[in-house]
Design an enzyme around this catalytic site. Structure first.
Site, PDB file in Angstrom:
ATOM      1  N   PHE A   1       8.296  -7.788   1.250  1.00 13.31           N
ATOM      2  CA  PHE A   1       7.140  -8.638   0.960  1.00 13.31           C
ATOM      3  C   PHE A   1       6.085  -7.791   0.271  1.00 13.31           C
ATOM      4  O   PHE A   1       5.568  -6.833   0.839  1.00 13.31           O
ATOM      5  CB  PHE A   1       6.541  -9.284   2.219  1.00 13.31           C
ATOM      6  CG  PHE A   1       5.363 -10.165   1.869  1.00 13.31           C
ATOM      7  CD1 PHE A   1       5.561 -11.476   1.448  1.00 13.31           C
ATOM      8  CD2 PHE A   1       4.068  -9.673   1.878  1.00 13.31           C
ATOM      9  CE1 PHE A   1       4.480 -12.276   1.069  1.00 13.31           C
ATOM     10  CE2 PHE A   1       2.978 -10.464   1.501  1.00 13.31           C
ATOM     11  CZ  PHE A   1       3.195 -11.770   1.100  1.00 13.31           C
TER      12      PHE A   1
ATOM     13  N   ASP B   1       4.084   0.898  -0.695  1.00  9.94           N
ATOM     14  CA  ASP B   1       3.184  -0.220  -0.444  1.00  9.94           C
ATOM     15  C   ASP B   1       2.729  -0.121   1.009  1.00  9.94           C
ATOM     16  O   ASP B   1       3.445  -0.518   1.923  1.00  9.94           O
ATOM     17  CB  ASP B   1       3.901  -1.550  -0.716  1.00  9.94           C
ATOM     18  CG  ASP B   1       2.999  -2.759  -0.423  1.00  9.94           C
ATOM     19  OD1 ASP B   1       1.927  -2.585   0.193  1.00  9.94           O
ATOM     20  OD2 ASP B   1       3.378  -3.881  -0.815  1.00  9.94           O
TER      21      ASP B   1
ATOM     22  N   LYS C   1      -5.889  -4.793   2.161  1.00  8.16           N
ATOM     23  CA  LYS C   1      -6.200  -5.238   3.523  1.00  8.16           C
ATOM     24  C   LYS C   1      -7.277  -4.383   4.210  1.00  8.16           C
ATOM     25  O   LYS C   1      -8.443  -4.519   3.897  1.00  8.16           O
ATOM     26  CB  LYS C   1      -4.910  -5.332   4.336  1.00  8.16           C
ATOM     27  CG  LYS C   1      -3.998  -6.433   3.770  1.00  8.16           C
ATOM     28  CD  LYS C   1      -2.916  -6.902   4.708  1.00  8.16           C
ATOM     29  CE  LYS C   1      -2.273  -8.162   4.154  1.00  8.16           C
ATOM     30  NZ  LYS C   1      -0.856  -8.047   3.848  1.00  8.16           N
TER      31      LYS C   1
HETATM   32  C1  LIG Z   1      -0.321  -8.593   2.507  1.00  5.37           C
HETATM   33  C2  LIG Z   1       0.593  -7.737   1.722  1.00  5.37           C
HETATM   34  C3  LIG Z   1       0.590  -7.756   0.312  1.00  5.37           C
HETATM   35  C4  LIG Z   1      -0.238  -8.735  -0.479  1.00  5.37           C
HETATM   36  O1  LIG Z   1      -1.604  -8.612  -0.273  1.00  5.37           O
HETATM   37  P1  LIG Z   1      -2.564  -9.845  -0.694  1.00  5.37           P
HETATM   38  O2  LIG Z   1      -3.948  -9.293  -0.470  1.00  5.37           O
HETATM   39  O3  LIG Z   1      -2.241 -10.980   0.237  1.00  5.37           O
HETATM   40  O4  LIG Z   1      -2.287 -10.166  -2.098  1.00  5.37           O
HETATM   41  C5  LIG Z   1       1.427  -6.876  -0.338  1.00  5.37           C
HETATM   42  N1  LIG Z   1       2.228  -6.024   0.330  1.00  5.37           N
HETATM   43  C6  LIG Z   1       2.253  -5.982   1.671  1.00  5.37           C
HETATM   44  C7  LIG Z   1       3.164  -5.011   2.354  1.00  5.37           C
HETATM   45  C8  LIG Z   1       1.463  -6.843   2.421  1.00  5.37           C
HETATM   46  O5  LIG Z   1       1.526  -6.836   3.765  1.00  5.37           O
END
Ligand SMILES: *Cc1c(COP(=O)(O)O)cnc(C)c1O
Length: 424
Positions: A144, A231, A272
């Site tokens: 994700f 990520d 985040k």
């Molecule tokens: C939440 C998340 C995203 C996307 O972030 P948004 O601010 O919702 O666009 C990408 N990668 C990971 C691992 C995430 O948990």
């Protein structure tokens, strides 16, 4: 406009006027402080989601709110057509904090992932000599990384993909936690430019790979001359008991390159909790030889790097250090899994608990499409604790990292007494 709505009325409004792109738990929140949130009727809940780990520093952290409001009174947005006197300070602060030469500021997580993909491709053409349009990025099954058209192109979640094509080419998917599969792909695929990975797969259900997996991924990236792109939007900023999940078993409050557990990424993606949940702030960090492929006019964002974002992010990162959040996440996470494992020994409804630091999940012993996990979350809500199922029968537990041991033990009590009612 400012009249207080009842929960029922607030839900009705969202239902009627909002697109139905989420299926929220039936609770309407109107206030947050630290580990707690309150609904429209004043009932208090423990937050066990933390807005998908954006609120690691706790709701409405006074220092973060103060940094935000002070800056909001002074200067909010200039665009990058001009310099502003906050961005450079923030970039220096973040680069030193995470140990990189340069940062590229964006707003949402998906934008930062898009940014990393663009930098990786450009690096491949300009530094690695791959023929234009041929670069490939290796990703993992059940990943994700966000919701843009390019990112969902390499998802294998049907809901995220179906009827959103045509898809962006240039991605190769391999099994997660399987170094052999990655090695095979790196050997057989031509023109690989990078490997994009979540150090722990959060949305997939907090899937934690074997202890040596990341080291192997990093080693394979080095051997094949491709970029190792982490990520850490969900796993970073102390969530998993270290500053970053790629720090491995190190709970110092900074990045420490001396630690041999540290699998340093070539590109680090953050979002985040970079803002403590106060504001959309994301970033990509890399060293000069990678970041310098981006020249004026080639990438940008109107709001990216704005003064409020800069002020908020610096304060949010400072709070993580001052309050020892990585250490707290590690200690409370160990305690949480110990208590849950003790419960699971005599449970026939919970199969297992897994995770790292305060990013954990329990797997409910039921089929993927049953509504048991949802019903448990509704019951938890009744008992004053908010969590949400991820992927059917898995419930993620990720409270703010400012939680105390006493609060955690109270939450374990709420969770286990709720689960008891569902035992078969
Ligand atoms: C939440 C998340 C995203 C996307 O972030 P948004 O601010 O919702 O666009 C990408 N990668 C990971 C691992 C995430 O948990």
């Amino acid at each position: 406009m400012l009249e207080k709505l009842s929960s029922k009325d607030a839900i009705a409004l969202e239902d009627k006027y909002g697109a139905h792109n989420y299926h929220p738990l039936p609770v309407v929140l109107s206030k947050g402080e630290g580990v707690f949130m309150w609904d429209a009727e004043g009932k208090r809940y423990y937050d066990f989601l933390s807005a998908y780990s954006a609120v690691n520093q706790g709701h409405c952290h006074p220092r973060i709110v103060s940094a935000m409001t002070e800056q909001a009174k002074t200067l909010t947005l200039t665009s990058r057509a001009f310099y502003n006197d906050m961005l450079g300070k923030y970039e220096k602060y973040a680069c030193e904090y995470f140990g990189f030469d340069k940062m590229l500021p964006m707003n949402t997580g998906a934008e930062a992932v898009e940014t990393a993909i663009k930098i990786c491709r450009k690096w491949a053409y300009e530094k690695k000599g791959i023929a234009e349009h041929e670069a490939k990025i290796i990703v993992f099954e059940n990943n994700f990384h966000g919701r843009t058209t390019t990112i969902i192109s390499f998802s294998n979640d049907e809901g995220a993909r179906k009827n959103f094509g045509p898809y962006t080419p240039g991605f190769v998917k391999v099994a997660y936690n399987d170094p052999k599969a990655l090695e095979e792909a790196l050997k057989t695929e031509k023109n690989v430019a990078g490997v994009l990975i979540e150090p722990i797969q959060g949305e997939a259900g907090v899937f934690r790979p074997d202890a040596d997996f990341l080291a192997k991924v990093k080693g394979l990236c080095n051997d094949h001359g491709v970029l190792f792109i982490a990520d850490e939007i969900q796993t970073g900023i102390a969530r998993t008991g270290s500053l970053l999940a790629v720090c491995g078993d190190c709970s110092c409050q900074g990045h420490c390159e001396k630690q041999d557990t540290y699998q340093r990424p070539d590109m680090l993606i953050l979002g985040k909790a970079l803002s403590g949940g106060a504001y959309p702030v994301s970033a990509v960090l890399a060293n000069n030889e990678i970041m310098e492929v981006i020249k004026p006019g080639q990438h940008g964002s109107t709001f990216g790097g704005n003064p409020v974002a800069a002020a908020v992010a610096m304060e949010a990162l400072e709070v993580v250090k001052d309050e020892n959040l990585a250490q707290n996440a590690r200690e409370l996470g160990d305690l949480f899994r110990e208590k849950m494992n003790a419960y699971i020994e005599n449970s026939n409804i919970v199969k297992l608990v897994r995770g790292k630091g305060l990013l954990n999940a329990i797997v409910i012993d039921d089929t993927e499409h049953s509504d048991t996990a949802w019903n448990i979350c509704v019951a938890l809500k009744e008992n004053g604790l908010l969590a949400k199922p991820t992927h059917g029968n898995i419930i993620r537990f990720a409270p703010p990292l400012v939680m105390t041991k006493e609060q955690l033990l109270e939450c374990v009590e709420i969770i286990t007494s709720t689960l008891k009612k569902f035992e078969k």
